[in-house]
Design a protein around this motif. Structure first.
Motif, PDB file in Angstrom:
ATOM      1  N   THR A 110      -1.735  -1.645  -4.022  1.00 47.37           N
ATOM      2  CA  THR A 110      -2.614  -0.484  -4.142  1.00 47.37           C
ATOM      3  C   THR A 110      -1.783   0.774  -4.065  1.00 47.37           C
ATOM      4  O   THR A 110      -0.963   0.929  -3.155  1.00 47.37           O
TER       5      THR A 110
ATOM      6  N   LYS B  59      -2.343   4.835  -3.952  1.00 42.17           N
ATOM      7  CA  LYS B  59      -3.371   5.852  -3.758  1.00 42.17           C
ATOM      8  C   LYS B  59      -2.775   7.238  -3.925  1.00 42.17           C
ATOM      9  O   LYS B  59      -1.576   7.456  -3.743  1.00 42.17           O
TER      10      LYS B  59
ATOM     11  N   ASP C  24       0.857  -1.182   0.000  1.00 42.35           N
ATOM     12  CA  ASP C  24       0.000   0.000   0.000  1.00 42.35           C
ATOM     13  C   ASP C  24       0.895   1.235   0.000  1.00 42.35           C
ATOM     14  O   ASP C  24       1.656   1.453   0.944  1.00 42.35           O
TER      15      ASP C  24
ATOM     16  N   THR D  97      -7.251   5.994  -6.858  1.00 40.78           N
ATOM     17  CA  THR D  97      -6.607   4.761  -6.402  1.00 40.78           C
ATOM     18  C   THR D  97      -6.377   3.860  -7.600  1.00 40.78           C
ATOM     19  O   THR D  97      -7.261   3.686  -8.440  1.00 40.78           O
TER      20      THR D  97
END
Lengths: 221, 455
Positions: free
Chosen positions: A119, A121, A96, A126
């Motif tokens: 992921t 962001k 992340d 995103t």
């Protein structure tokens, strides 16, 4: 006895799910890292470990390449990125990252029998991937390998395949991939700043594919 | 005290309020010039100049105001409109983020703005009205309704009935046809990964005064070529998305119903004919494939197919039904499909193959990379031997092939605020004693030069 069982469980979890660090593979120019929220900025070095929670920042004409184990991130110039999560277990990887501003290029290797949730962001969007190569600059994602699921702040998403790109301002629906390709492949003839506004039909705008409003007509007999 | 004594304090107050209230103001304009020359005696040579100016103000989220007006000058315009000032659009819009439940965003548009369906094949026209948009994470639902009767006649492109056509040619008529248009649309992006689903209902209601039109039951055909009302509803659905890599598709279909005035055989009539409203049952199909090759100088290959149903009993394009129900598809506004030959999507089907390229895109020159050129070949046919919107049809022929057009379009935009476009169209009609067009229809050439500058 119950206390020992809990300790054993947490120990096993620690064995099978552990937090990883990113490693600086290479860099050039001015690249700094803030290891904790309270620490000061310090210059990076090759093979330096970047822990979860650290923020990396690149200056003008600078870049860095980070090795995250199964993925590689190229942090481009004038970029600031935070590592929010790097967790690996036997069957699952979770990565992340948060891109405050700037541009990164990512190469995420697909893993057999391991679920990898990668992921990336930004304040307004995103990008979620599983085995792909793409570029992301907080607004636009461009995919050069695999597939990316690109979402806005409202949770609306677009699946972006190889060769495609999409963008969003945050609350607008992520752009259609075909519209993005059409935009890069054509040159609009109408220079009005309002020509691509939703709900606006400009005078003399004859619709998709048209280029003008009036005609020079020759009738050949 | 003089006005100029207040000017500076007022400007400072506006600046301060803008800063405090996050209220922004922006403005700009566009100048467009087109020069034309024709050997056609009706057209000849003329210049067309248009100056548009716009102003935008608002908070960019809950309240936004956008207005544009324009002035056009055409000294020797073929329709005798030399000078025209118009309000192009006046839009008040806003969006609210919703934090409770599934609804994520609510938006509105009101004023004069563009109404269109997802395909642009049924409706794409300005109207004065309101639209509401409800945005969810997996769908967007939009409702809209507007009135077209306040659009100035030269700016109105809706011609669906004989009365519309008559008014369009009448310089004493100020405004376009009075119709209520509306739609409800559902859009589901990424319903399957990489694919979008559309569904919509579009309607238009003719609001003309029936006292000025032909009434149902009248037995004598109008010598003034006056017809009746035409109301219609369109129900459509479509899909678009990615097939593989950079190959995309778009496919849609519409079913049309409604009513149109028809002059039909009637045994009870003293003339054996009478005017009757007959239902419309028609359809439209469209599909498109686009293949992008960015690595080959941003090449694009396209293939389009459009099919609009016809009616063999239509003896004229407008309200020409002469037997049974009306099965000719009649869109609300016309979709431009080529440079020269642009019949209404009624009793038409066409194939369009195109190729475009940006030949200087890899040179590294910032100016030359904004140069594109393309070529299209469009084959026009008609599903039935009934009428189409073009003149010079051969009444003695049931030939389906109408002709072929070859278009070339080149655009050069050296700067973001300056662009030049040159388009050529070559239409080769199928004309002859047993062909679709009579022998009066000849090979046609059309050229367009358009210069656009924004400030």
């Amino acid at each position: 006895m119950k206390k020992y069982i809990i300790i054993i469980i947490f120990t096993l979890l620690a064995v099978f799910a552990y937090s990883e660090n990113a490693v600086v593979s290479s860099f050039n120019g001015k690249v700094e890292v803030k290891l904790t929220p309270n620490s000061s900025w310090e210059p990076v070095s090759v093979n330096m470990e970047i822990p979860v929670g650290a923020v990396i920042s690149t200056g003008f004409n600078s870049s860095a390449v980070l090795d995250l184990g199964t993925s590689t991130i190229q942090v481009k110039a004038l970029t600031r990125m935070k590592i929010e999560e790097l967790v690996a277990s036997q069957q699952k990887l979770s990565t992340d990252l948060f891109l405050n501003f700037g541009n990164i290029s990512a190469d995420v290797e697909p893993q057999e029998d391991i679920e990898h949730n990668f992921t990336l962001k930004s304040p307004i969007s995103t990008a979620a991937v599983r085995g792909t190569t793409f570029e992301f600059n907080t607004i636009t994602v461009t995919v050069t390998g695999g597939t990316v699921t690109f979402s806005n702040l409202l949770g609306q998403q677009r699946t972006v395949n190889l060769g495609g790109s999409s963008r969003t301002s945050g609350k607008d629906l992520p752009a259609d991939i075909k519209d993005m390709l059409t935009e890069s492949s054509t040159v609009p003839a109408n220079t009005s700043a309002l020509s691509d506004r939703e709900g606006i039909i400009l005078p003399g705008d004859l619709g998709p594919g048209a280029t003008g409003t009036l005609t020079i007509t020759w009738t050949y007999n | 005290m003089r006005i100029k004594n207040y000017l500076l304090p007022v400007c400072l107050l506006i600046f301060l309020l803008s800063s405090i209230l996050s209220f922004s103001i922006d403005f700009g304009g566009t100048f467009g010039n087109i020069s034309s020359f024709s050997t056609d005696e009706d057209k000849g040579y003329f210049q067309y100049n248009r100056l548009s100016a716009w102003l935008e103000a608002g908070t960019k989220d809950k309240f936004n105001f956008l207005v544009q007006g324009s002035v056009s000058v055409s000294p020797n315009s073929p329709d005798d409109i030399i000078f025209l000032g118009d309000l192009d659009f006046l839009l008040i819009s806003g969006k609210w983020a919703i934090e409770d439940g599934d609804l994520a965003l609510f938006g509105y548009n009101t004023g004069r703005f563009g109404f269109s369906d997802f395909s642009y094949s049924v409706l794409r026209h300005n109207a004065d009205g309101l639209s509401l948009t409800f945005t969810y994470s997996s769908s967007v639902i939009t409702f809209g309704a507007g009135y077209t009767g306040f659009i100035l006649r030269p700016s109105s492109d809706i011609i669906m009935s004989l009365a519309d056509s008559d008014d369009k040619e009448n310089n004493e008529v100020w405004f376009g046809c009075p119709r209520l248009v509306g739609y409800a649309e559902l859009k589901m992006p990424d319903i399957f990964p990489g694919h979008t689903f559309y569904s919509s209902i579009v309607f238009q209601k003719d609001l003309r005064n029936e006292d000025n039109l032909v009434s149902e039951g009248e037995e004598v055909k109008s010598v003034d070529n006056i017809g009746g009302l035409l109301d219609s509803v369109y129900i459509g659905t479509g899909f678009s998305g990615n097939i593989v890599s950079t190959l995309f598709y778009n496919a849609y279909g519409y079913f049309q119903t409604g009513r149109t005035m028809s002059y039909l055989a009637d045994e009870s009539s003293s003339t054996n004919f009478s005017y009757q409203y007959k239902p419309i049952f028609a359809f439209l199909l469209g599909t498109e494939f686009n293949f992008f090759l960015k690595q080959a100088l941003y090449s694009q290959i396209s293939f389009k197919f459009l099919f609009a149903s016809g009616d063999s009993d239509y003896n004229t394009f407008l309200e020409g039904n002469s037997e049974g129900n009306a099965t000719m598809f009649i869109p609300i506004s016309n979709k431009i499909v080529s440079v020269l030959f642009n019949p209404y999507l009624s009793n038409i089907f066409l194939f369009d193959i195109g190729y475009s390229i940006k030949p200087f895109s890899r040179l590294g020159n910032r100016i030359m990379k904004n140069f594109s050129t393309g070529l299209n070949t469009i084959v026009f046919m008609r599903p039935t031997e009934g009428a189409i919107s073009e003149e010079d049809l051969n009444d003695n022929s049931d030939s389906r092939y109408l002709g072929t057009e070859i278009d070339s379009v080149t655009v050069f935009r050296p700067f973001s605020d300056l662009a030049v476009s040159l388009s050529f169209g070559f239409f080769i009609p199928s004309a002859g004693s047993d062909k679709a067009f009579n022998t009066d229809r000849k090979f046609e050439f059309l050229g367009k030069l358009y210069v656009s500058y924004s400030f």
